[in-house]
Design a protein around this motif. Structure first.
Motif, PDB file in Angstrom:
ATOM      1  N   GLU A   1     -58.894  -1.074 -26.563  1.00 47.54           N
ATOM      2  CA  GLU A   1     -58.654  -0.942 -24.844  1.00 47.54           C
ATOM      3  C   GLU A   1     -57.119  -1.244 -24.771  1.00 47.54           C
ATOM      4  OE1 GLU A   1     -60.950  -3.733 -26.765  1.00 47.54           O
ATOM      5  OE2 GLU A   1     -62.751  -2.848 -25.178  1.00 47.54           O
ATOM      6  N   GLN A   2     -56.441  -1.910 -25.285  1.00 50.90           N
ATOM      7  CA  GLN A   2     -55.238  -2.054 -25.196  1.00 50.90           C
ATOM      8  C   GLN A   2     -54.457  -0.534 -25.883  1.00 50.90           C
ATOM      9  OE1 GLN A   2     -53.105  -5.429 -26.308  1.00 50.90           O
ATOM     10  NE2 GLN A   2     -54.828  -7.014 -26.796  1.00 50.90           N
ATOM     11  N   ILE A   3     -55.265   0.382 -25.860  1.00 50.24           N
ATOM     12  CA  ILE A   3     -54.233   1.906 -26.537  1.00 50.24           C
ATOM     13  C   ILE A   3     -54.025   2.754 -25.837  1.00 50.24           C
ATOM     14  CG2 ILE A   3     -54.534   3.541 -28.304  1.00 50.24           C
ATOM     15  CD1 ILE A   3     -54.990   1.106 -30.229  1.00 50.24           C
TER      16      ILE A   3
ATOM     17  N   GLN B   1     -48.708   7.306 -20.540  1.00 52.90           N
ATOM     18  CA  GLN B   1     -47.577   7.624 -21.015  1.00 52.90           C
ATOM     19  C   GLN B   1     -47.240   8.790 -21.989  1.00 52.90           C
ATOM     20  OE1 GLN B   1     -45.516   3.865 -21.235  1.00 52.90           O
ATOM     21  NE2 GLN B   1     -46.194   3.543 -23.341  1.00 52.90           N
ATOM     22  N   GLY B   2     -48.338   8.279 -22.939  1.00 57.58           N
ATOM     23  CA  GLY B   2     -48.547   9.633 -24.280  1.00 57.58           C
ATOM     24  C   GLY B   2     -48.192   9.125 -25.305  1.00 57.58           C
ATOM     25  N   TYR B   3     -47.897   7.657 -24.888  1.00 56.76           N
ATOM     26  CA  TYR B   3     -47.487   7.381 -26.923  1.00 56.76           C
ATOM     27  C   TYR B   3     -47.584   5.647 -26.005  1.00 56.76           C
ATOM     28  CZ  TYR B   3     -42.926   5.239 -24.640  1.00 56.76           C
ATOM     29  OH  TYR B   3     -42.000   4.065 -23.842  1.00 56.76           O
ATOM     30  N   VAL B   4     -47.652   4.176 -28.120  1.00 55.57           N
ATOM     31  CA  VAL B   4     -48.260   2.682 -28.038  1.00 55.57           C
ATOM     32  C   VAL B   4     -48.119   2.823 -28.555  1.00 55.57           C
ATOM     33  CG1 VAL B   4     -50.131   1.883 -27.228  1.00 55.57           C
ATOM     34  CG2 VAL B   4     -50.456   3.883 -26.345  1.00 55.57           C
ATOM     35  N   ILE B   5     -47.201   1.643 -28.551  1.00 53.18           N
ATOM     36  CA  ILE B   5     -46.667   0.449 -29.520  1.00 53.18           C
ATOM     37  C   ILE B   5     -48.036  -1.229 -29.519  1.00 53.18           C
ATOM     38  CG2 ILE B   5     -44.546  -0.889 -30.365  1.00 53.18           C
ATOM     39  CD1 ILE B   5     -43.393   1.291 -29.463  1.00 53.18           C
ATOM     40  N   LEU B   6     -48.558  -1.007 -30.331  1.00 49.65           N
ATOM     41  CA  LEU B   6     -49.762  -2.523 -30.191  1.00 49.65           C
ATOM     42  C   LEU B   6     -48.713  -3.203 -31.877  1.00 49.65           C
ATOM     43  CD1 LEU B   6     -51.499  -3.365 -29.213  1.00 49.65           C
ATOM     44  CD2 LEU B   6     -52.853  -2.197 -29.780  1.00 49.65           C
ATOM     45  N   GLU B   7     -48.575  -4.602 -31.327  1.00 54.40           N
ATOM     46  CA  GLU B   7     -48.237  -4.768 -32.802  1.00 54.40           C
ATOM     47  C   GLU B   7     -49.834  -5.988 -32.191  1.00 54.40           C
ATOM     48  OE1 GLU B   7     -45.530  -8.186 -31.158  1.00 54.40           O
ATOM     49  OE2 GLU B   7     -43.711  -6.619 -31.085  1.00 54.40           O
ATOM     50  N   GLN B   8     -49.090  -6.147 -34.281  1.00 52.59           N
ATOM     51  CA  GLN B   8     -50.618  -7.101 -35.378  1.00 52.59           C
ATOM     52  C   GLN B   8     -51.359  -6.292 -34.432  1.00 52.59           C
ATOM     53  OE1 GLN B   8     -50.111 -11.098 -33.454  1.00 52.59           O
ATOM     54  NE2 GLN B   8     -48.507 -11.143 -35.059  1.00 52.59           N
TER      55      GLN B   8
ATOM     56  N   LEU C   1     -52.199  13.649 -32.442  1.00 52.12           N
ATOM     57  CA  LEU C   1     -51.445  12.913 -32.566  1.00 52.12           C
ATOM     58  C   LEU C   1     -51.417  12.089 -33.129  1.00 52.12           C
ATOM     59  CD1 LEU C   1     -54.764  10.500 -30.088  1.00 52.12           C
ATOM     60  CD2 LEU C   1     -52.332  11.918 -29.565  1.00 52.12           C
ATOM     61  N   SER C   2     -50.031  11.566 -33.541  1.00 58.97           N
ATOM     62  CA  SER C   2     -49.740  11.010 -35.446  1.00 58.97           C
ATOM     63  C   SER C   2     -49.786   9.193 -34.466  1.00 58.97           C
ATOM     64  CB  SER C   2     -47.575  11.583 -34.967  1.00 58.97           C
ATOM     65  OG  SER C   2     -47.590  12.404 -34.895  1.00 58.97           O
TER      66      SER C   2
ATOM     67  N   ARG D   1     -45.422  16.219 -28.131  1.00 59.64           N
ATOM     68  CA  ARG D   1     -44.653  15.738 -27.366  1.00 59.64           C
ATOM     69  C   ARG D   1     -42.961  15.341 -27.947  1.00 59.64           C
ATOM     70  NH1 ARG D   1     -47.358  12.226 -22.027  1.00 59.64           N
ATOM     71  NH2 ARG D   1     -45.108  12.195 -21.195  1.00 59.64           N
ATOM     72  N   PHE D   2     -43.363  14.114 -28.466  1.00 57.31           N
ATOM     73  CA  PHE D   2     -42.323  13.474 -28.832  1.00 57.31           C
ATOM     74  C   PHE D   2     -41.395  13.492 -29.942  1.00 57.31           C
ATOM     75  CE2 PHE D   2     -45.534  11.270 -26.147  1.00 57.31           C
ATOM     76  CZ  PHE D   2     -44.818  10.553 -24.398  1.00 57.31           C
ATOM     77  N   PRO D   3     -40.139  14.149 -29.811  1.00 57.57           N
ATOM     78  CA  PRO D   3     -39.343  13.896 -31.552  1.00 57.57           C
ATOM     79  C   PRO D   3     -39.540  12.328 -31.812  1.00 57.57           C
ATOM     80  CG  PRO D   3     -38.804  15.329 -29.751  1.00 57.57           C
ATOM     81  CD  PRO D   3     -39.183  14.422 -29.618  1.00 57.57           C
ATOM     82  N   HIS D   4     -39.020  12.713 -32.983  1.00 60.72           N
ATOM     83  CA  HIS D   4     -39.038  11.086 -33.816  1.00 60.72           C
ATOM     84  C   HIS D   4     -37.955  11.383 -35.311  1.00 60.72           C
ATOM     85  CE1 HIS D   4     -42.918  12.504 -35.230  1.00 60.72           C
ATOM     86  NE2 HIS D   4     -42.633  11.952 -36.222  1.00 60.72           N
ATOM     87  N   GLU D   5     -37.662   9.787 -35.701  1.00 57.80           N
ATOM     88  CA  GLU D   5     -36.842   9.886 -36.733  1.00 57.80           C
ATOM     89  C   GLU D   5     -36.882   8.721 -37.169  1.00 57.80           C
ATOM     90  OE1 GLU D   5     -32.074  10.275 -36.395  1.00 57.80           O
ATOM     91  OE2 GLU D   5     -32.121   9.614 -34.128  1.00 57.80           O
TER      92      GLU D   5
END
Length: 208
Positions: free
Chosen positions: A13-15, A22-29, A133-134, A175-179
């Motif tokens: 549910e938190q994702i 916004q097209g991205y999620v950062i979920l701790e633990q 999705l990555s 959609r999102f370049p990253h490094e």
């Protein structure tokens, strides 16, 4: 010492909502502590090989672009199977909530030793890949170094993710370049991709 944090019962549910916005999620633990610890131990017993760039005929080693080492996950390993089952739940939930049509998931362990990095890149290009999705799941914590930098379509930095055990990062592949910045100590993670079938006649494109 094994990891200890409370298990999230509502991690799915938190994702969905922040991803939809916004097209991205950062979920701790996000990953259960006992599973994350088991994966951390498992990766250290795997035969990892130098990672390359490009797909199929264009695949080659290029240490100017990336210097990590990888090993693909498979269902025959009980610990890896548990993680793949977690991702299967996520796939089902994202299809139900966001109508993404995800049909498959592939993932590998990634090890970044001191000084290893991965230059800015996209995991997929519109019309040229079926990666949708990555995902990145961190298996250990680094106090500094090895950060994941995520950029928007205008090449502006929008997130700097410090590796923390159990954290799960999800973003749209094309959609999102990253490094990945150079690691100061050994960094372990799982990189994964959910795919759609973009081929004709129901055939799945080969993985990148």
């Amino acid at each position: 010492m094994p990891y200890q944090w409370p298990t999230l019962t509502n991690w799915l549910e938190q994702i969905a909502q922040p991803f939809y916005q916004q097209g991205y999620v950062i979920l701790e633990q996000a990953i259960p502590a006992d599973l994350c610890w088991a994966l951390y131990q498992d990766v250290q017993h795997q035969q990892l090989t130098a990672a390359g760039v490009g797909r199929q005929g264009q695949h080659q080693l290029n240490q100017q672009v990336r210097r990590d080492h990888t090993a693909w996950l498979n269902q025959n390993n009980p610990v890896q199977q548990q993680y793949l089952q977690q991702m299967a739940q996520l796939q089902q939930d994202m299809n139900r909530r966001c109508f993404l049509g995800l049909i498959d998931f592939e993932a590998h362990y990634a090890r970044y030793q001191q000084g290893d990095f991965y230059q800015k890149h996209l995991d997929a290009f519109v019309g040229r890949s079926n990666r949708v999705l990555s995902t990145v799941c961190y298996l250990n914590t680094l106090e500094q170094g090895g950060e994941l930098l995520i950029y928007n379509e205008q090449d502006q930095l929008i997130s700097r993710v410090q590796p923390n055990a159990g954290t799960l990062v999800i973003f749209e592949s094309c959609r999102f370049p990253h490094e990945v910045l150079p690691a100061t100590t050994t960094r372990y993670s799982i990189a994964g991709w959910f795919r759609q079938n973009s081929s004709i006649q129901g055939r799945i494109d080969p993985p990148q």
